[in-house]
Design a protein around this motif. Structure first.
Motif: not given
Length: 245
Positions: A192-208
């Motif tokens: 199989a071929r693997l690709s990955r991407s990192p993220h910092r998730y954000i809750w809607p209230a934090e985004l506001d």
């Protein structure tokens, strides 16, 4: 994994999937319709413009579009669709880079703000949007809602999509509010071929709160580009922030 390593030439060449996935008309056309409406006849700026999935059809609607993009290979792919005169692009980080001129709309689609892996960088992204906007201008963010409710106690991984030849899985670090998206692609063989991407998730209230720190107020939030109601069960949202004036 640095962002410039993820969005390399190989990724840029395979990024576009015309007519299917996020390039399908039912996914793309409502986004372009809504952004054209929010631009109100003024100029628009796309943060992380990529290969022009949204910018090219938006420009074809008559909206003057510019972009900021970190990846040179992604810009090169965009240039096969539109030249610099049609869609000017600044090479740089969406949290700090400056595009010439003033805009009525800045937009950031398909979870891209989560590519900034620190809260400070995400706050600076809002501030950078504000620096580009005229009074009364809008900043639009399309972002998924973290799916932590689906994680059983003690489990750190969640399969979010599975089909023939592909499995998508996210692994969560809830202490640091991070996730890594893993994409497994395979055929009939054993490899199989693997690709990955990192993220910092954000809750809607934090985004506001990030928006408030940059001088924005929340104008609207819907579950999708068509304007569906945002509820506790929504998996994503389109949030429109506006500057005073």
């Amino acid at each position: 994994m640095r962002q410039d390593e993820i969005w390399d030439t190989e990724t840029a060449l395979s990024y576009d999937t015309p007519g299917v996935g996020m390039f399908a008309p039912e996914a793309l056309e409502p986004a372009v319709d809504r952004l054209a409406e929010l631009a109100g006849g003024g100029r628009a700026l796309e943060f992380a413009i990529g290969t022009g999935r949204v910018a090219v059809p938006l420009a074809e609607r008559g909206v003057p579009v510019s972009g900021i993009e970190l990846s040179r290979p992604m810009i090169d792919r965009l240039r096969t669709k539109a030249d610099e005169e049609a869609i000017p692009v600044v090479l740089g980080d969406m949290a700090t880079a400056r595009a010439p001129g003033e805009f009525r709309l800045v937009y950031l689609v398909y979870n891209t703000i989560s590519n900034l892996l620190g809260q400070d960088e995400q706050v600076e992204c809002f501030r950078n949007a504000a620096r580009h906007l005229a009074p009364g201008g809008r900043f639009v963010v399309e972002l998924g809602v973290p799916e932590l409710q689906k994680l059983p106690p003690g489990q750190q991984a969640l399969v979010w999509h599975s089909e023939d030849g592909y499995v998508g899985m996210d692994t969560y670090d809830v202490l640091h509010q991070r996730l890594v998206s893993h994409h497994f692609r395979f055929g009939e063989g054993r490899e199989a071929r693997l690709s990955r991407s990192p993220h910092r998730y954000i809750w809607p209230a934090e985004l506001d709160l990030m928006a408030r720190l940059a001088g924005f107020g929340l104008e609207s939030r819907h579950a999708d580009w068509r304007g569906a109601e945002f509820t506790a069960e929504s998996g994503s949202h389109v949030s429109v922030y506006r500057l005073p004036g």
